[in-house]
Design a protein around this motif. Structure first.
Motif, PDB file in Angstrom:
ATOM      1  N   UNK A 172     -22.878  25.434   4.681  1.00  0.00           N
ATOM      2  CA  UNK A 172     -23.646  25.202   6.243  1.00  0.00           C
ATOM      3  C   UNK A 172     -22.782  26.466   7.101  1.00  0.00           C
ATOM      4  N   UNK A 173     -24.048  26.639   7.673  1.00  0.00           N
ATOM      5  CA  UNK A 173     -23.172  27.594   8.330  1.00  0.00           C
ATOM      6  C   UNK A 173     -24.080  27.953   9.582  1.00  0.00           C
ATOM      7  N   UNK A 174     -23.460  28.740  10.930  1.00  0.00           N
ATOM      8  CA  UNK A 174     -24.169  28.804  12.690  1.00  0.00           C
ATOM      9  C   UNK A 174     -24.010  29.827  12.803  1.00  0.00           C
ATOM     10  N   UNK A 175     -25.663  30.014  11.957  1.00  0.00           N
ATOM     11  CA  UNK A 175     -25.932  31.987  12.365  1.00  0.00           C
ATOM     12  C   UNK A 175     -26.746  31.788  13.342  1.00  0.00           C
ATOM     13  N   UNK A 176     -27.460  32.811  13.936  1.00  0.00           N
ATOM     14  CA  UNK A 176     -27.777  33.895  14.938  1.00  0.00           C
ATOM     15  C   UNK A 176     -29.414  32.277  15.216  1.00  0.00           C
ATOM     16  N   UNK A 177     -29.784  31.594  14.216  1.00  0.00           N
ATOM     17  CA  UNK A 177     -31.239  31.424  14.657  1.00  0.00           C
ATOM     18  C   UNK A 177     -30.770  29.670  13.710  1.00  0.00           C
ATOM     19  N   UNK A 178     -30.215  28.840  14.138  1.00  0.00           N
ATOM     20  CA  UNK A 178     -29.510  27.792  14.240  1.00  0.00           C
ATOM     21  C   UNK A 178     -28.587  27.425  12.764  1.00  0.00           C
ATOM     22  N   UNK A 179     -28.644  26.114  12.373  1.00  0.00           N
ATOM     23  CA  UNK A 179     -27.385  25.812  11.514  1.00  0.00           C
ATOM     24  C   UNK A 179     -28.273  26.535  10.403  1.00  0.00           C
ATOM     25  N   UNK A 180     -28.005  26.796   9.147  1.00  0.00           N
ATOM     26  CA  UNK A 180     -28.834  26.773   8.446  1.00  0.00           C
ATOM     27  C   UNK A 180     -27.966  26.524   6.997  1.00  0.00           C
ATOM     28  N   UNK A 181     -28.000  25.781   5.890  1.00  0.00           N
ATOM     29  CA  UNK A 181     -27.352  25.258   4.765  1.00  0.00           C
ATOM     30  C   UNK A 181     -28.410  26.312   3.559  1.00  0.00           C
ATOM     31  N   UNK A 182     -27.481  26.933   3.027  1.00  0.00           N
ATOM     32  CA  UNK A 182     -28.271  27.924   2.233  1.00  0.00           C
ATOM     33  C   UNK A 182     -27.165  27.272   0.427  1.00  0.00           C
ATOM     34  N   UNK A 183     -28.282  27.494  -0.516  1.00  0.00           N
ATOM     35  CA  UNK A 183     -28.576  27.576  -1.544  1.00  0.00           C
ATOM     36  C   UNK A 183     -26.930  28.314  -2.219  1.00  0.00           C
ATOM     37  N   UNK A 184     -25.979  28.480  -2.864  1.00  0.00           N
ATOM     38  CA  UNK A 184     -24.792  28.943  -3.255  1.00  0.00           C
ATOM     39  C   UNK A 184     -25.493  29.877  -4.879  1.00  0.00           C
ATOM     40  N   UNK A 185     -26.168  29.201  -5.659  1.00  0.00           N
ATOM     41  CA  UNK A 185     -26.581  30.125  -6.278  1.00  0.00           C
ATOM     42  C   UNK A 185     -27.738  31.608  -5.776  1.00  0.00           C
ATOM     43  N   UNK A 186     -27.792  31.123  -4.447  1.00  0.00           N
ATOM     44  CA  UNK A 186     -29.177  32.396  -3.913  1.00  0.00           C
ATOM     45  C   UNK A 186     -28.292  33.623  -2.978  1.00  0.00           C
ATOM     46  N   UNK A 187     -27.207  33.390  -3.068  1.00  0.00           N
ATOM     47  CA  UNK A 187     -26.199  33.857  -2.421  1.00  0.00           C
ATOM     48  C   UNK A 187     -25.478  35.229  -3.277  1.00  0.00           C
ATOM     49  N   UNK A 188     -25.738  36.329  -3.223  1.00  0.00           N
ATOM     50  CA  UNK A 188     -25.256  37.560  -4.195  1.00  0.00           C
ATOM     51  C   UNK A 188     -23.950  37.674  -3.342  1.00  0.00           C
ATOM     52  N   UNK A 189     -24.206  38.553  -1.957  1.00  0.00           N
ATOM     53  CA  UNK A 189     -22.605  38.366  -1.992  1.00  0.00           C
ATOM     54  C   UNK A 189     -22.615  38.606  -0.220  1.00  0.00           C
ATOM     55  N   UNK A 190     -21.126  38.738   0.390  1.00  0.00           N
ATOM     56  CA  UNK A 190     -21.392  38.750   1.714  1.00  0.00           C
ATOM     57  C   UNK A 190     -20.461  40.086   2.056  1.00  0.00           C
ATOM     58  N   UNK A 191     -20.590  39.988   3.270  1.00  0.00           N
ATOM     59  CA  UNK A 191     -19.573  41.241   3.485  1.00  0.00           C
ATOM     60  C   UNK A 191     -19.009  40.754   5.721  1.00  0.00           C
TER      61      UNK A 191
END
Length: 244
Positions: A134-153
Motif C-alpha cells: 500500500x502506497x500513498x501516491x499523488x492520486x491517493x492511496x493505492x494498493x499494488x500487486x508486487x507481481x506487477x512491479x517491475x522495478x522502482x527507482x
C-alpha cells in the motif's frame, strides 16, 4: 488487524452491524477494528485526512449524498478498499460495480449471510495484504500487486514505481523503507542504491547492467556483478526455473 467502516444514516442499522461484527470476531477469533459513521460527509472527511479501511459497508440511499456518489469520491483517495453497498432495493446494482464495489448486499442483513460475506471478503483482504503493498501516491492511496512491479527507482525524494502495464506511480518516501517492506516478501534485489528490481523481470545480467524484459537497463556498480549474479541464480533455482 482488519479495519472496517460502517456508514448508514439509520442508527438502528449501525447498531445491528456493530453487533454482527462483534459476534463474528469473537466466534472466528479475528482481529477486527471498526468505526461507524452516521453520514457520508463524516466518512469522507476521515478518509481525506488519511484514515484507511480494508472494508467499507456503505448505505446507498442517504440524505445529502448517496452511497454511489460517496464511493466515487472515495475511489479518488483509495482504490483498494473493499466496498460493500447496503440497500433495500436492487435499483443501483449496476451503478455500484462501476465504482468497483465488492458486493451489493440487500437489507435486512441476516447473520448467516453476514458471516458468509465476511468469510469471503476477509479472505480477499488477507490474500491482497500478503501479495501487495500500500502506497500513498499523488492520486491517493493505492494498493499494488508486487507481481506487477517491475522495478522502482528513486529520483531526489520521489519514488517511481514502474508496473508491468507501463504505468508509473509516484510516491514519497525512502528507498530504504521500501526495500525493507518488499524484502520481507522475497523475489526482489537492490543492485544499486537507487534501484529495486523484481527478479522475475530480469532478462540478462552483464558486468555493467541488468536488462529487464521491458529493455530498461539498471546499472551495476563496479565489483557487484558476482554478488548480483549469484543472488539471481539462487532465486531462479528456488523458483525451479529451467537453466542451461
Amino acid at each position: 488487524m482488519i479495519k472496517i467502516a460502517f456508514c448508514d444514516d439509520d442508527l438502528l442499522v449501525l447498531n445491528e452491524l456493530s453487533v454482527l461484527v462483534d459476534r463474528y470476531r469473537v466466534s472466528h477469533n479475528r482481529e477486527i477494528a471498526y468505526t461507524t459513521y452516521n453520514s457520508p460527509l463524516e466518512l469522507l472527511a476521515g478518509i481525506e485526512r488519511g484514515t484507511r479501511y480494508d472494508i467499507l459497508f456503505l448505505d446507498v440511499l442517504m440524505p445529502g449524498e448517496n452511497g454511489i456518489e460517496t464511493a466515487r469520491e472515495i475511489r479518488t483517495w483509495d482504490k483498494s478498499v473493499k466496498i460493500i453497498f447496503l440497500t433495500s432495493s436492487e435499483e443501483f446494482a449496476v451503478q455500484s460495480y462501476v465504482v468497483g464495489a465488492y458486493f451489493y448486499q440487500l437489507k435486512p442483513i441476516w447473520e448467516e449471510s453476514f458471516v458468509r460475506l465476511m468469510d469471503s471478503v476477509l479472505a480477499e483482504c488477507i490474500k491482497s495484504q500478503s501479495d501487495s503493498l500500500i502506497l500513498k501516491c499523488k492520486d491517493g492511496i493505492t494498493r499494488i500487486n508486487l507481481t506487477q512491479l517491475e522495478y522502482c527507482e528513486v529520483i531526489g525524494r520521489v519514488l517511481l514505481l514502474h508496473l508491468s502495464s507501463g504505468k508509473v506511480l509516484e510516491s514519497s518516501g525512502s528507498m530504504e523503507e521500501l526495500s525493507r517492506q518488499i524484502f520481507k516478501r522475497g523475489g526482489f534485489i537492490r543492485p544499486h542504491r537507487s534501484y529495486l528490481v523484481n527478479m522475475d523481470y530480469i532478462q540478462n545480467i552483464s558486468y555493467r547492467a541488468i536488462t529487464l524484459y521491458c529493455l530498461t537497463q539498471i546499472p551495476i556498480p563496479r565489483g557487484k556483478y558476482a554478488e548480483i549474479k549469484q543472488t539471481f541464480l539462487e532465486y531462479a533455482f528456488q523458483s525451479e526455473e529451467s537453466m542451461l
